[in-house]
Design a protein around this motif. Structure first.
Motif, PDB file in Angstrom:
ATOM      1  N   ALA A 190      30.944  45.017  35.939  1.00  0.00           N
ATOM      2  CA  ALA A 190      32.486  44.713  35.452  1.00  0.00           C
ATOM      3  C   ALA A 190      32.419  43.298  34.616  1.00  0.00           C
ATOM      4  N   GLU A 191      31.620  42.530  34.950  1.00  0.00           N
ATOM      5  CA  GLU A 191      31.469  41.256  34.021  1.00  0.00           C
ATOM      6  C   GLU A 191      31.013  41.259  32.741  1.00  0.00           C
ATOM      7  N   VAL A 192      29.849  42.300  32.627  1.00  0.00           N
ATOM      8  CA  VAL A 192      29.350  42.736  31.310  1.00  0.00           C
ATOM      9  C   VAL A 192      30.598  43.345  30.299  1.00  0.00           C
ATOM     10  N   ASN A 202      40.584  48.872  39.254  1.00  0.00           N
ATOM     11  CA  ASN A 202      40.286  47.670  39.476  1.00  0.00           C
ATOM     12  C   ASN A 202      41.247  46.395  39.993  1.00  0.00           C
ATOM     13  N   TYR A 203      40.616  45.160  40.349  1.00  0.00           N
ATOM     14  CA  TYR A 203      41.267  44.455  41.283  1.00  0.00           C
ATOM     15  C   TYR A 203      42.691  44.111  40.542  1.00  0.00           C
ATOM     16  N   GLY A 204      42.599  43.675  39.254  1.00  0.00           N
ATOM     17  CA  GLY A 204      43.834  43.255  38.641  1.00  0.00           C
ATOM     18  C   GLY A 204      44.987  44.488  38.397  1.00  0.00           C
ATOM     19  N   ASN A 205      44.577  45.381  38.284  1.00  0.00           N
ATOM     20  CA  ASN A 205      45.346  46.780  38.481  1.00  0.00           C
ATOM     21  C   ASN A 205      45.853  46.991  39.949  1.00  0.00           C
ATOM     22  N   GLN A 206      45.145  46.966  40.999  1.00  0.00           N
ATOM     23  CA  GLN A 206      45.501  47.007  42.339  1.00  0.00           C
ATOM     24  C   GLN A 206      46.429  46.101  42.847  1.00  0.00           C
ATOM     25  N   ARG A 207      46.286  44.830  42.356  1.00  0.00           N
ATOM     26  CA  ARG A 207      47.139  43.643  42.849  1.00  0.00           C
ATOM     27  C   ARG A 207      48.517  43.760  42.115  1.00  0.00           C
ATOM     28  N   ASN A 208      48.403  44.045  40.814  1.00  0.00           N
ATOM     29  CA  ASN A 208      49.771  44.164  39.946  1.00  0.00           C
ATOM     30  C   ASN A 208      50.340  45.500  40.449  1.00  0.00           C
ATOM     31  N   TRP A 209      49.806  46.720  40.904  1.00  0.00           N
ATOM     32  CA  TRP A 209      50.529  47.733  41.536  1.00  0.00           C
ATOM     33  C   TRP A 209      51.173  47.415  42.856  1.00  0.00           C
ATOM     34  N   ALA A 210      50.451  46.549  43.641  1.00  0.00           N
ATOM     35  CA  ALA A 210      51.336  46.141  44.867  1.00  0.00           C
ATOM     36  C   ALA A 210      52.457  45.272  44.542  1.00  0.00           C
ATOM     37  N   ILE A 211      52.313  44.198  43.459  1.00  0.00           N
ATOM     38  CA  ILE A 211      53.445  43.449  43.268  1.00  0.00           C
ATOM     39  C   ILE A 211      54.685  44.446  42.934  1.00  0.00           C
ATOM     40  N   ASP A 212      54.493  45.190  42.111  1.00  0.00           N
ATOM     41  CA  ASP A 212      55.295  46.067  41.512  1.00  0.00           C
ATOM     42  C   ASP A 212      55.839  47.042  42.387  1.00  0.00           C
ATOM     43  N   ARG A 257      51.828  37.319  38.916  1.00  0.00           N
ATOM     44  CA  ARG A 257      50.844  38.426  38.231  1.00  0.00           C
ATOM     45  C   ARG A 257      49.351  38.073  38.585  1.00  0.00           C
ATOM     46  N   CYS A 258      48.658  39.146  38.571  1.00  0.00           N
ATOM     47  CA  CYS A 258      47.259  38.855  38.600  1.00  0.00           C
ATOM     48  C   CYS A 258      46.510  39.293  36.987  1.00  0.00           C
ATOM     49  N   GLU A 259      45.608  38.593  36.859  1.00  0.00           N
ATOM     50  CA  GLU A 259      45.030  38.723  35.781  1.00  0.00           C
ATOM     51  C   GLU A 259      44.572  40.258  35.372  1.00  0.00           C
ATOM     52  N   LEU A 260      44.391  40.701  34.185  1.00  0.00           N
ATOM     53  CA  LEU A 260      43.857  42.148  33.744  1.00  0.00           C
ATOM     54  C   LEU A 260      42.272  42.071  33.647  1.00  0.00           C
ATOM     55  N   ARG A 261      41.744  41.618  34.553  1.00  0.00           N
ATOM     56  CA  ARG A 261      40.124  41.297  34.558  1.00  0.00           C
ATOM     57  C   ARG A 261      39.621  42.167  35.622  1.00  0.00           C
ATOM     58  N   GLU A 262      38.525  42.785  35.318  1.00  0.00           N
ATOM     59  CA  GLU A 262      37.804  43.596  36.630  1.00  0.00           C
ATOM     60  C   GLU A 262      37.184  42.750  37.367  1.00  0.00           C
ATOM     61  N   TYR A 263      36.796  41.572  36.972  1.00  0.00           N
ATOM     62  CA  TYR A 263      36.093  40.866  37.975  1.00  0.00           C
ATOM     63  C   TYR A 263      36.482  39.170  37.891  1.00  0.00           C
ATOM     64  N   ASP A 264      36.372  38.609  39.099  1.00  0.00           N
ATOM     65  CA  ASP A 264      36.701  37.058  38.974  1.00  0.00           C
ATOM     66  C   ASP A 264      38.288  37.048  38.611  1.00  0.00           C
ATOM     67  N   GLN A 265      39.144  37.764  39.010  1.00  0.00           N
ATOM     68  CA  GLN A 265      40.452  37.558  38.330  1.00  0.00           C
ATOM     69  C   GLN A 265      41.342  36.757  39.358  1.00  0.00           C
ATOM     70  N   HIS A 266      42.178  35.926  38.877  1.00  0.00           N
ATOM     71  CA  HIS A 266      43.034  35.065  39.418  1.00  0.00           C
ATOM     72  C   HIS A 266      44.698  35.537  39.187  1.00  0.00           C
TER      73      HIS A 266
END
Length: 281
Positions: free
Chosen positions: A183-185, A59-69, A139-148
């Motif tokens: 994802a939102e559901v 998901n986006y949160g996981n992908q972004r945080n992986w990049a940060i790490d 960091r990025c929120e651990l959300r699947e959709y509309d993450q900030h």
């Protein structure tokens, strides 16, 4: 200031060249985190001198945080972009004029949408996003959709904007939003608060957005989608964005939010598990 720039991609050949061209003079440390593109996204990015990393998409949160790490950042600051987000000339100049120690740890950037070749000045215009932050502070929120993204230090806003240049066809746009509604559901049924931006009316721009969203979530199903459409299209002057604004507002505000509510009702009536996450953006 020169930031390390990190961009997520997946079959982004329609937009990645413009995104990379816009930041070519901003940094010499550009990283692409690709999740298995089958078009020529990687070839285009490599031609611009970007460094390519492949990582499976959860998901986006996981992908972004992986990049940060995992991305070996060359500079003290990181700038995170989507593959279809273009930094304006004015924003690029503003970032370059910042010192390495500007007295805060992160900057909110404002973003406009370009939809069906028209920049929307009223529909979701502008939205604010934490995208530029000191290494180790974001960091990025651990959300699947509309993450900030969120910053664990002090923050400020920059004056100039970036553009989310949506170049995909309406067929692809609706296909992706149908999956994002799943994802939102899952998010709404899960209600996890871990790794999320705090909902706070007196907080920063994203915290206030989360507070307003919490009020929306308390409103009656279906009626809230219609009310949101009226608010954005009439009270926020979305009608001034022409036929493109009408199409966007109907699809993104009414259809998408109505679809989320319909899937929520379906899940609650059937007691079925939430839709299974997809393995790509």
């Amino acid at each position: 200031m020169k930031p390390t720039i990190i961009i997520l991609t997946f079959n982004s050949s329609d937009s990645i060249a413009n995104t990379l061209a816009a930041i070519s003079s901003l940094s010499d440390d550009v990283h692409i985190v690709d999740s298995g593109s089958t078009d020529n996204t990687v070839e285009i990015a490599s031609a611009f001198g970007a460094r390519i990393q492949q990582h499976p998409f959860l998901n986006y949160g996981n992908q972004r945080n992986w990049a940060i790490d995992n991305i070996p950042a060359k500079y003290l600051w990181q700038l995170h972009l989507d593959a279809d987000e273009c930094v304006s000339d004015a924003l690029r100049t503003e970032i370059l004029a910042l010192p390495d120690d500007p007295g805060c740890d992160g900057f909110f950037l404002k973003r406009y949408l370009r939809f069906m070749n028209r920049t929307l000045k009223h529909n979701l215009a502008p939205t604010w996003h934490m995208r530029l932050f000191r290494d180790g502070k974001g960091r990025c929120e651990l959300r699947e959709y509309d993450q900030h993204f969120f910053c664990t230090g002090t923050t400020a806003r920059l004056h100039n904007s970036m553009l989310d240049d949506i170049r995909m066809s309406l067929s692809e746009w609706t296909y992706r939003h149908n999956r994002w509604s799943d994802a939102e559901v899952r998010e709404l049924l899960g209600r996890s608060l871990e790794g999320r931006v705090e909902s706070k009316l007196s907080g920063d721009v994203v915290q206030r957005k989360r507070y307003l969203r919490s009020q929306y979530d308390r409103a009656p199903l279906f009626l809230r989608a219609f009310a949101l459409f009226l608010y954005r299209y009439f009270f926020k002057f979305g009608f001034l964005d022409g036929i493109e604004g009408l199409i966007f507002c109907v699809l993104q505000t009414w259809w998408f939010r109505f679809l989320v509510d319909a899937k929520l009702l379906e899940a609650k009536r059937s007691s079925a598990p939430a839709p299974t996450p997809q393995s790509h953006p």
